[in-house]
Design a protein around this motif. Structure first.
Motif, PDB file in Angstrom:
ATOM      1  N   GLY A 119       0.827  -1.194   0.000  1.00 37.13           N
ATOM      2  CA  GLY A 119       0.000   0.000   0.000  1.00 37.13           C
ATOM      3  C   GLY A 119       0.861   1.244   0.000  1.00 37.13           C
ATOM      4  N   PRO A 120       0.271   2.387  -0.330  1.00 35.36           N
ATOM      5  CA  PRO A 120       1.056   3.612  -0.491  1.00 35.36           C
ATOM      6  C   PRO A 120       1.489   4.265   0.816  1.00 35.36           C
ATOM      7  CG  PRO A 120      -1.256   4.068  -0.872  1.00 35.36           C
ATOM      8  CD  PRO A 120      -1.135   2.579  -0.686  1.00 35.36           C
ATOM      9  N   LEU A 121       0.818   3.958   1.910  1.00 40.52           N
ATOM     10  CA  LEU A 121       1.110   4.667   3.153  1.00 40.52           C
ATOM     11  C   LEU A 121       1.701   3.742   4.201  1.00 40.52           C
ATOM     12  CD1 LEU A 121      -2.209   6.691   3.419  1.00 40.52           C
ATOM     13  CD2 LEU A 121      -0.022   7.460   2.480  1.00 40.52           C
ATOM     14  N   GLN A 122       2.679   4.272   4.926  1.00 41.89           N
ATOM     15  CA  GLN A 122       3.233   3.515   6.040  1.00 41.89           C
ATOM     16  C   GLN A 122       2.212   3.540   7.166  1.00 41.89           C
ATOM     17  OE1 GLN A 122       6.977   4.949   7.490  1.00 41.89           O
ATOM     18  NE2 GLN A 122       7.315   3.134   8.735  1.00 41.89           N
ATOM     19  N   ASP A 123       1.829   2.386   7.628  1.00 37.78           N
ATOM     20  CA  ASP A 123       0.828   2.262   8.686  1.00 37.78           C
ATOM     21  C   ASP A 123       1.546   2.080  10.018  1.00 37.78           C
ATOM     22  OD1 ASP A 123      -0.893   0.568  10.537  1.00 37.78           O
ATOM     23  OD2 ASP A 123      -2.335   1.136   8.978  1.00 37.78           O
ATOM     24  N   PRO A 124       1.332   2.980  10.990  1.00 38.58           N
ATOM     25  CA  PRO A 124       2.058   2.884  12.266  1.00 38.58           C
ATOM     26  C   PRO A 124       1.834   1.559  12.994  1.00 38.58           C
ATOM     27  CG  PRO A 124       0.937   4.995  12.099  1.00 38.58           C
ATOM     28  CD  PRO A 124       0.480   4.168  10.935  1.00 38.58           C
ATOM     29  N   GLY A 125       0.620   1.026  12.954  1.00 37.79           N
ATOM     30  CA  GLY A 125       0.343  -0.245  13.624  1.00 37.79           C
ATOM     31  C   GLY A 125       1.076  -1.399  12.980  1.00 37.79           C
ATOM     32  N   VAL A 126       1.033  -1.471  11.655  1.00 40.50           N
ATOM     33  CA  VAL A 126       1.735  -2.541  10.945  1.00 40.50           C
ATOM     34  C   VAL A 126       3.240  -2.380  11.138  1.00 40.50           C
ATOM     35  CG1 VAL A 126       2.204  -3.541   8.676  1.00 40.50           C
ATOM     36  CG2 VAL A 126      -0.129  -2.873   9.284  1.00 40.50           C
ATOM     37  N   THR A 127       3.726  -1.150  11.120  1.00 41.33           N
ATOM     38  CA  THR A 127       5.148  -0.892  11.337  1.00 41.33           C
ATOM     39  C   THR A 127       5.588  -1.398  12.711  1.00 41.33           C
ATOM     40  OG1 THR A 127       5.130   1.011   9.852  1.00 41.33           O
ATOM     41  CG2 THR A 127       6.912   0.913  11.462  1.00 41.33           C
ATOM     42  N   ARG A 128       4.778  -1.188  13.741  1.00 39.62           N
ATOM     43  CA  ARG A 128       5.104  -1.701  15.082  1.00 39.62           C
ATOM     44  C   ARG A 128       5.132  -3.223  15.081  1.00 39.62           C
ATOM     45  NH1 ARG A 128       1.721   2.437  16.579  1.00 39.62           N
ATOM     46  NH2 ARG A 128      -0.030   1.028  16.927  1.00 39.62           N
ATOM     47  N   GLY A 129       4.179  -3.841  14.406  1.00 41.87           N
ATOM     48  CA  GLY A 129       4.141  -5.302  14.328  1.00 41.87           C
ATOM     49  C   GLY A 129       5.350  -5.871  13.613  1.00 41.87           C
ATOM     50  N   ILE A 130       5.741  -5.231  12.534  1.00 39.55           N
ATOM     51  CA  ILE A 130       6.925  -5.666  11.785  1.00 39.55           C
ATOM     52  C   ILE A 130       8.173  -5.496  12.640  1.00 39.55           C
ATOM     53  CG2 ILE A 130       8.408  -5.081   9.821  1.00 39.55           C
ATOM     54  CD1 ILE A 130       5.808  -4.465   8.274  1.00 39.55           C
ATOM     55  N   ALA A 131       8.282  -4.361  13.328  1.00 36.22           N
ATOM     56  CA  ALA A 131       9.450  -4.114  14.190  1.00 36.22           C
ATOM     57  C   ALA A 131       9.532  -5.149  15.305  1.00 36.22           C
ATOM     58  CB  ALA A 131       9.383  -2.705  14.769  1.00 36.22           C
ATOM     59  N   SER A 132       8.400  -5.513  15.872  1.00 35.27           N
ATOM     60  CA  SER A 132       8.374  -6.516  16.939  1.00 35.27           C
ATOM     61  C   SER A 132       8.833  -7.873  16.415  1.00 35.27           C
ATOM     62  CB  SER A 132       6.961  -6.617  17.513  1.00 35.27           C
ATOM     63  OG  SER A 132       6.894  -7.635  18.477  1.00 35.27           O
ATOM     64  N   ALA A 133       8.358  -8.257  15.237  1.00 37.22           N
ATOM     65  CA  ALA A 133       8.777  -9.530  14.640  1.00 37.22           C
ATOM     66  C   ALA A 133      10.268  -9.500  14.309  1.00 37.22           C
ATOM     67  CB  ALA A 133       7.948  -9.819  13.390  1.00 37.22           C
ATOM     68  N   TYR A 134      10.717  -8.413  13.742  1.00 33.77           N
ATOM     69  CA  TYR A 134      12.121  -8.275  13.371  1.00 33.77           C
ATOM     70  C   TYR A 134      13.016  -8.356  14.609  1.00 33.77           C
ATOM     71  CZ  TYR A 134      16.351  -6.290  11.303  1.00 33.77           C
ATOM     72  OH  TYR A 134      17.638  -6.083  10.877  1.00 33.77           O
ATOM     73  N   ALA A 135      12.576  -7.771  15.713  1.00 36.46           N
ATOM     74  CA  ALA A 135      13.338  -7.811  16.965  1.00 36.46           C
ATOM     75  C   ALA A 135      13.500  -9.235  17.480  1.00 36.46           C
ATOM     76  CB  ALA A 135      12.666  -6.941  18.020  1.00 36.46           C
ATOM     77  N   ARG A 136      12.641 -10.131  17.034  1.00 34.39           N
ATOM     78  CA  ARG A 136      12.734 -11.551  17.415  1.00 34.39           C
ATOM     79  C   ARG A 136      13.413 -12.378  16.320  1.00 34.39           C
ATOM     80  NH1 ARG A 136       7.906 -13.633  20.978  1.00 34.39           N
ATOM     81  NH2 ARG A 136       7.751 -11.907  22.428  1.00 34.39           N
ATOM     82  N   ASN A 137      14.142 -11.697  15.458  1.00 30.26           N
ATOM     83  CA  ASN A 137      14.921 -12.334  14.381  1.00 30.26           C
ATOM     84  C   ASN A 137      14.067 -13.051  13.345  1.00 30.26           C
ATOM     85  OD1 ASN A 137      17.457 -11.489  15.408  1.00 30.26           O
ATOM     86  ND2 ASN A 137      17.303 -13.096  16.955  1.00 30.26           N
ATOM     87  N   VAL A 138      12.858 -12.569  13.120  1.00 25.11           N
ATOM     88  CA  VAL A 138      12.001 -13.108  12.077  1.00 25.11           C
ATOM     89  C   VAL A 138      12.330 -12.372  10.771  1.00 25.11           C
ATOM     90  CG1 VAL A 138       9.621 -13.447  11.293  1.00 25.11           C
ATOM     91  CG2 VAL A 138      10.179 -13.656  13.725  1.00 25.11           C
ATOM     92  N   ILE A 139      12.494 -13.128   9.704  1.00 26.68           N
ATOM     93  CA  ILE A 139      12.771 -12.536   8.394  1.00 26.68           C
ATOM     94  C   ILE A 139      11.449 -12.096   7.788  1.00 26.68           C
ATOM     95  CG2 ILE A 139      13.625 -13.001   6.062  1.00 26.68           C
ATOM     96  CD1 ILE A 139      15.492 -15.103   7.430  1.00 26.68           C
ATOM     97  N   MET A 140      11.376 -10.841   7.390  1.00 27.66           N
ATOM     98  CA  MET A 140      10.163 -10.256   6.823  1.00 27.66           C
ATOM     99  C   MET A 140      10.339 -10.123   5.313  1.00 27.66           C
ATOM    100  SD  MET A 140       8.801  -9.895   9.778  1.00 27.66           S
ATOM    101  CE  MET A 140       7.298  -9.088   9.348  1.00 27.66           C
TER     102      MET A 140
END
Length: 192
Positions: A119-140
Motif C-alpha cells: 500500500g502507499p502509506l506507512q501504517d504505524p500499527g503494521v510498522t510496530r508489528g513488523i518491528a516486533s517480529a524483526y526484533a525476534r529475528n524473524v525474516i520479513m
C-alpha cells in the motif's frame, strides 16, 4: 518458472526443512493436494467465514508446494494467516487484522513472514508489528508492488527491516508493472 529459478540446483542446497513460514494473505486452501501436510496451523484474523481467495494459496504453493508443482522450499511448513477478505479482490484487509496476524505468527514461532500485499502509506500499527517480529529475528519478506517504475516505495516492503521482492518476466527483465528502486532486495520470476 522452476527452470528460471533453478529449483533443482537450489534444492540440492536447501529445501526449507524445519523452517516455519507464516503467509499473511487471504487465507490458504488447506485441502490443496500440492500443500498436503504443509499447513501446520491457521488463523483467521478477520473471522469472515468466507471462502478463501486463491491468492494466498498461490503464494503458499510458490513457497512449499511438493506435489504436481514444486515450491522454492518444499519442505517448509506453513502458518496460514487470513488478514484479507478476498471479497472481489484479495487486497481488502485492515491494520488490525494484519497486526493480529503478525503477532500470532511470531507467537507460533514463524522464522519467516511473507507479506504479499502493498500500500502507499506507512501504517504505524503494521510498522510496530513488523518491528516486533524483526526484533525476534524473524525474516520479513514483502512484495515491492505492481504499480510500475514510477511508483514510490510501497509498504510494508519499504520498511527498512523487510526484504522487498519484485518481479521479473520470462526474459529476466523487469516487466512494466514491477516496482523497483534501491530498497528492493530481490527480483524473481513472476507467476503472471
Amino acid at each position: 518458472m522452476p527452470e528460471k529459478m533453478r529449483l533443482k540446483e537450489a534444492h540440492q542446497l536447501a529445501r526449507g526443512s524445519k523452517v516455519l513460514v507464516a503467509v499473511i494473505d487471504s487465507g490458504i486452501d488447506v485441502a490443496h493436494p500440492d500443500l498436503a501436510g504443509d499447513i501446520v496451523d491457521t488463523f483467521d484474523a478477520i473471522g469472515s467465514g468466507e471462502k478463501v481467495h486463491a491468492h494466498g494459496t498461490a503464494i503458499a504453493g510458490g513457497i512449499a508446494a511438493h506435489g504436481r508443482l514444486l515450491g522454492a522450499a518444499p519442505d517448509a511448513q506453513i502458518l496460514a494467516v487470513r488478514a484479507f477478505t478476498g471479497t472481489g479482490r484479495a487486497d481488502n484487509g485492515t491494520t488490525f487484522a494484519i497486526m493480529k496476524g503478525l503477532d500470532w505468527s511470531v507467537l507460533r514461532g514463524a522464522r519467516v513472514i511473507n507479506m504479499s500485499f502493498s500500500g502507499p502509506l506507512q501504517d504505524p500499527g503494521v510498522t510496530r508489528g513488523i518491528a516486533s517480529a524483526y526484533a525476534r529475528n524473524v525474516i520479513m519478506v514483502a512484495a515491492a508492488g505492481n504499480k510500475g517504475a514510477s511508483s514510490p516505495p510501497l509498504f510494508p516492503a519499504a520498511d527498512p527491516t523487510s526484504s522487498p521482492v519484485t518481479a521479473t518476466d520470462g526474459d529476466d527483465q523487469l516487466p512494466p508493472f514491477a516496482n523497483r528502486g534501491p530498497h528492493v532486495a530481490v527480483a524473481a520470476p513472476a507467476s503472471t
